[in-house]
Design a protein around this motif. Structure first.
Motif, mmCIF file in Angstrom:
data_model
loop_
_atom_site.group_PDB
_atom_site.id
_atom_site.type_symbol
_atom_site.label_atom_id
_atom_site.label_comp_id
_atom_site.label_asym_id
_atom_site.label_seq_id
_atom_site.Cartn_x
_atom_site.Cartn_y
_atom_site.Cartn_z
ATOM 1 N N MET A 325 -10.973 62.027 7.265
ATOM 2 C CA MET A 325 -9.590 62.262 6.827
ATOM 3 C C MET A 325 -8.618 61.394 7.617
ATOM 4 N N ARG A 326 -8.855 61.255 8.883
ATOM 5 C CA ARG A 326 -8.016 60.421 9.727
ATOM 6 C C ARG A 326 -8.079 58.954 9.295
ATOM 7 N N ASN A 327 -9.259 58.499 8.963
ATOM 8 C CA ASN A 327 -9.460 57.074 8.719
ATOM 9 C C ASN A 327 -9.154 56.619 7.297
ATOM 10 N N PHE A 328 -9.296 57.499 6.309
ATOM 11 C CA PHE A 328 -9.292 57.020 4.929
ATOM 12 C C PHE A 328 -8.248 57.651 4.012
ATOM 13 N N TYR A 329 -7.573 58.702 4.470
ATOM 14 C CA TYR A 329 -6.492 59.242 3.652
ATOM 15 C C TYR A 329 -5.235 58.393 3.861
ATOM 16 N N PRO A 330 -4.322 58.384 2.898
ATOM 17 C CA PRO A 330 -3.091 57.593 3.058
ATOM 18 C C PRO A 330 -2.282 58.032 4.274
ATOM 19 N N PHE A 331 -1.487 57.100 4.770
ATOM 20 C CA PHE A 331 -0.575 57.377 5.874
ATOM 21 C C PHE A 331 0.688 57.998 5.272
ATOM 22 N N TYR A 332 0.629 59.306 5.017
ATOM 23 C CA TYR A 332 1.703 59.999 4.314
ATOM 24 C C TYR A 332 2.974 60.156 5.153
ATOM 25 N N PHE A 333 2.778 60.551 6.417
ATOM 26 C CA PHE A 333 3.877 61.126 7.189
ATOM 27 C C PHE A 333 4.666 60.047 7.937
ATOM 28 N N ASN A 334 5.510 59.371 7.184
ATOM 29 C CA ASN A 334 6.267 58.263 7.741
ATOM 30 C C ASN A 334 7.452 57.986 6.833
ATOM 31 N N ASN A 335 8.506 57.393 7.372
ATOM 32 C CA ASN A 335 9.699 57.085 6.589
ATOM 33 C C ASN A 335 9.453 56.043 5.504
ATOM 34 N N SER A 336 8.300 55.397 5.550
ATOM 35 C CA SER A 336 8.009 54.402 4.512
ATOM 36 C C SER A 336 7.808 55.043 3.143
ATOM 37 N N LEU A 337 7.559 56.348 3.117
ATOM 38 C CA LEU A 337 7.421 57.092 1.867
ATOM 39 C C LEU A 337 8.648 57.986 1.732
ATOM 40 N N ARG A 338 9.557 57.652 0.786
ATOM 41 C CA ARG A 338 10.863 58.294 0.742
ATOM 42 C C ARG A 338 11.122 58.966 -0.608
ATOM 43 N N THR A 339 12.039 59.916 -0.559
ATOM 44 C CA THR A 339 12.494 60.591 -1.779
ATOM 45 C C THR A 339 13.521 59.710 -2.490
ATOM 46 N N TYR A 401 -9.341 70.677 -10.634
ATOM 47 C CA TYR A 401 -10.257 71.482 -9.837
ATOM 48 C C TYR A 401 -10.049 71.288 -8.335
ATOM 49 N N GLY A 402 -9.250 70.299 -7.952
ATOM 50 C CA GLY A 402 -8.971 70.039 -6.544
ATOM 51 C C GLY A 402 -9.875 69.012 -5.909
ATOM 52 N N ASN A 403 -10.800 68.441 -6.677
ATOM 53 C CA ASN A 403 -11.744 67.485 -6.108
ATOM 54 C C ASN A 403 -11.109 66.131 -5.810
ATOM 55 N N TRP A 404 -10.083 65.785 -6.546
ATOM 56 C CA TRP A 404 -9.469 64.458 -6.472
ATOM 57 C C TRP A 404 -7.977 64.632 -6.231
ATOM 58 N N VAL A 405 -7.416 63.784 -5.387
ATOM 59 C CA VAL A 405 -5.989 63.868 -5.062
ATOM 60 C C VAL A 405 -5.294 62.577 -5.474
ATOM 61 N N THR A 406 -4.263 62.694 -6.285
ATOM 62 C CA THR A 406 -3.388 61.569 -6.582
ATOM 63 C C THR A 406 -2.073 61.766 -5.846
ATOM 64 N N MET A 407 -1.365 60.691 -5.616
ATOM 65 C CA MET A 407 -0.068 60.814 -4.957
ATOM 66 C C MET A 407 0.886 61.645 -5.810
ATOM 67 N N THR A 438 2.634 50.082 -0.169
ATOM 68 C CA THR A 438 1.772 50.755 -1.140
ATOM 69 C C THR A 438 0.295 50.526 -0.854
ATOM 70 N N ILE A 439 -0.023 49.561 0.010
ATOM 71 C CA ILE A 439 -1.421 49.356 0.379
ATOM 72 C C ILE A 439 -1.920 50.512 1.239
ATOM 73 N N ARG A 440 -1.135 50.888 2.205
ATOM 74 C CA ARG A 440 -1.568 51.885 3.180
ATOM 75 C C ARG A 440 -1.132 53.302 2.847
ATOM 76 N N ARG A 441 -0.120 53.451 1.987
ATOM 77 C CA ARG A 441 0.509 54.758 1.849
ATOM 78 C C ARG A 441 0.548 55.310 0.424
ATOM 79 N N TRP A 442 -0.082 54.618 -0.516
ATOM 80 C CA TRP A 442 -0.012 55.122 -1.898
ATOM 81 C C TRP A 442 -1.322 54.817 -2.633
ATOM 82 N N TYR A 443 -2.220 55.778 -2.624
ATOM 83 C CA TYR A 443 -3.470 55.630 -3.375
ATOM 84 C C TYR A 443 -4.147 56.989 -3.505
ATOM 85 N N ASP A 444 -5.079 57.067 -4.442
ATOM 86 C CA ASP A 444 -5.815 58.300 -4.712
ATOM 87 C C ASP A 444 -6.962 58.466 -3.719
#
Length: 668
Positions: A325-339, A401-407, A438-444
């Motif tokens: 999870m540390r290595n392969f999930y997106p880097f969500y928690f950062n200002n680079s992903l904004r509302t 079913y929760g198996n797959w996560v999209t942004m 979007t390379i590091r912070r936006w993917y399934d």
């Protein structure tokens, strides 16, 4: 704390734990660069317990391909970034290995640790794999000194053959022609020659034919997680495929599928784990989720597992942390992903904070990813299209079913934004991009594969790091081989024998039916259909680069066309250079057609590595032989692969394994 492991699995690791205590100091040496380590003699035990100790070390080394237990090093990531399914994505590293064609050289990956600026682990495969060969050869060299019955002796020989063959199978499809050793040497040897790939494969086949006669079935073994007959048949079938013995491969796979007591798991089984924070990300129980839970992988009730890797329990010296999870999930928690109204989109609120809301606890549900490598668009979207349609019911790709996560399936959890509770979006109403990287912070993400439990951290609400919960990953058993792959290998063997065989589709569809797919295959199966199903079913299990390279060899040897109608020349498929769209190997064609390589565009992002150019060369089908190994062999010349500095077609290589074996004791 949860009870991690069944008694019979735990017993198999008591031996391993003892082994590691005996080998005090050896563990670190496995990660320590030693150019001569492959060529030096090794002392081993003179008792049966000594053989068991070395086998236990060899078993443990298999886990090290999937994780070494550290936060940074995942050797298998190199297998996937050299393929159609992933690319390196740690964009705060300025020397990220995006332009493989330019950056990968015989001298580029020589460090004694992983190069964190590049997220590269090729060095580890050479180093760790050759050490695994040395351990296998320790057993084979000294076993005659121990008083054993013929049955017990041959069982150990067969298991050692498996470990050696598994490592050489990796080496010949990662590095091509390499030095070949079948015993330990009494004195250091510095005049090695490389041995032809096919010659090595020939010897491995002989060894594995011996192994399947003597290594027992898992059901007849006391311990779970060691080398068994089914695993030996799986490896032998791959070796037969590589040498063009397609009927022999099919025969072995027929035995595995029809006569060995295995069966696909088609219903939920074992323990159901709800996924960390069910209020944030609920899991609807299903067979795919259960099949990939570490606590279920090695259960005796799991009839699909052929060989697994035990990696759960409380003796930390025996197990390796698996921070997927540390290595392969997106880097969500950062200002680079904004509302859309300019606020940080996702934030982490500690469980001991008064504003904590379990409905939006993405840190515990998804982890705190840093995205060292990320899936390609093809793995996220394209591969799930079958018969020209996105298969909406495939459990392996199911958000429902929760198996797959999209942004887009996540929701803004920042209360300071008026968009709080609304789904994430990539663009605002005016079309402005809301994610600057979007390379590091936006993917399934394949959540069912990478989501792992960590009960220790989960229980520690108030500790310095406990509020994160299981945010890195945990200790998890893993599959080496399971029955689903046997079906897909048999489909492949049938394809080489007769592409019109109407039963090829059945071996793919049985996998798809288990996943509740709506779109099933009809006639005219291509090698692409088979490899696509491997991508769906075996992601983060198979060695993707190795298997694509092996299939490249099989297509060239069989003269069968790929899905685009290309055919390949056995003499040239792995001896070409260039980054154009013409020629190369099947491996190369999939990397550029399906992967993210050679698209002719520079990706600009807001990060330290601000310009990304994912480029790969036809020559990169093989990795370069490390220059340090060539220099260490200073009384001879090792082969360097085509296209790299040092390549010389006049360098002599052994054409047969018998020549290589006869030369082992010649040190001048």
């Amino acid at each position: 704390m949860k009870s991690f492991i069944k008694k019979n699995i735990f017993n198999s690791l008591v031996l391993l734990s003892g082994t590691l205590l005996i080998f005090t100091g050896c563990e670190k040496s496995f990660l320590k660069a030693d150019p001569l380590s492959f060529y030096e003699p090794e002392q081993t035990y003179s008792t049966e317990s000594g053989l068991k100790s070395v086998l236990a070390i060899a078993d443990r080394q298999l886990k090290r391909y999937y994780t070494t237990g550290g936060d940074d090093l995942f050797p298998l990531v190199s297998e996937y970034t050299f393929s159609d399914l992933m690319v390196p994505s740690l964009t705060d590293k300025t020397d990220l290995l995006d332009n493989v064609a330019q950056k990968l050289t015989p001298n580029s990956d020589q460090s004694t640790q992983q190069d964190l600026s590049r997220v590269s682990t090729l060095w580890f495969f050479w180093d760790q794999t050759t050490k695994g060969i040395r351990n296998a050869n320790s057993i084979l060299t000294y076993i005659d000194n121990i008083d054993l019955s013929e049955e017990i002796k041959n069982k150990y020989i067969g298991q050692a053959y498996f470990h050696r063959a598994f490592r050489y199978y990796l080496l010949v499809f990662q590095y091509g022609d390499v030095p070949f050793m079948t015993k330990l040497l009494e004195v250091p040897k510095l005049n090695f020659r490389s041995t032809k790939r096919d010659a090595i494969l020939d010897r491995l086949i002989l060894d594995m034919e011996f192994a399947i006669k003597w290594v027992p079935e898992q059901k007849d073994m006391d311990l779970i997680g060691g080398v068994n007959k089914g695993a030996c048949r799986m490896l032998l079938s791959k070796l037969y495929l590589a040498r063009g013995e397609y009927q022999k491969a099919k025969d072995q796979l027929d035995i595995i599928i029809n006569k060995s007591g295995y069966s696909l798991m088609t219903e939920s089984f074992g323990t159901f784990w709800e996924g960390g924070e069910p209020e944030t990300w609920p899991i609807t129980r299903n067979v795919i989720w259960d099949l990939h839970r570490p606590e279920n992988k090695l259960l005796t009730s799991n009839k699909e597992v052929i060989m697994g890797l035990p990696n759960r329990g409380f003796a930390k010296e025996s197990f390796l942390a698996n921070p997927t999870m540390r290595n392969f999930y997106p880097f969500y928690f950062n200002n680079s992903l904004r509302t859309p109204d300019g606020k940080q989109g996702l934030i982490n609120i500690k469980r001991n904070n008064k504003d904590y809301n379990p409905q939006y606890d993405y840190m515990r549900a998804m982890g705190r990813g840093v995205a060292r490598a990320r899936p390609t668009w093809f793995y996220q979207k394209g591969v799930w299209v079958v018969n020209g349609k996105m298969d909406q019911t495939d459990l392996r790709h199911s958000v429902e079913y929760g198996n797959w996560v999209t942004m887009e399936s996540l929701k803004y959890n920042n209360k300071a934004s008026k968009y709080f509770g609304q789904p994430l979006r990539l663009f605002d109403e005016q079309g402005k991009l809301l994610c600057s990287d979007t390379i590091r912070r936006w993917y399934d993400v394949p959540h069912y594969i990478w989501k792992l439990d960590d009960p220790v951290r989960e229980a520690n609400i108030n500790g310095s790091d406990g509020h994160h919960g299981a945010s890195d990953g945990g200790y998890g058993d893993w599959y080496l081989y399971r029955l689903a792959e046997a079906y897909l290998l048999r489909a492949e063997a049938k394809f080489y024998l007769n592409p019109s065989d109407a039963t090829i589709k059945d071996d793919i569809n049985i996998i798809r039916e288990r996943a509740h797919c709506t779109q099933l295959y009809g006639g005219n199966i291509t090698i692409g259909d088979i490899m696509n199903e491997r991508a769906r079913e075996l992601f983060w299990e198979e060695f993707r680069n190795v298997e694509l390279t092996r299939v490249s060899l099989c297509l060239a040897r069989s003269c069968r066309p790929d899905e685009w109608g290309n055919t390949y020349d056995l003499a040239t498929f792995d001896k070409q250079e260039g980054t154009d769209l013409i020629g190369g190997s099947y491996w190369y064609q999939r990397c550029i057609r399906y992967g993210m390589y050679n698209k002719g565009v520079t990706i600009v992002i807001d990060a330290a590595k601000s310009h990304l150019n994912y480029i790969i060369d036809k020559k990169n089908i093989y990795w370069p032989i490390p220059e340090r190994e060539i220099k260490a062999n200073n009384k001879g010349r090792l082969w360097q692969n085509y296209g790299y500095d040092g390549y010389d077609p006049s360098i002599p290589v052994w054409e047969t394994w018998e020549e290589a074996e006869a030369d082992m004791d010649k040190v001048d």
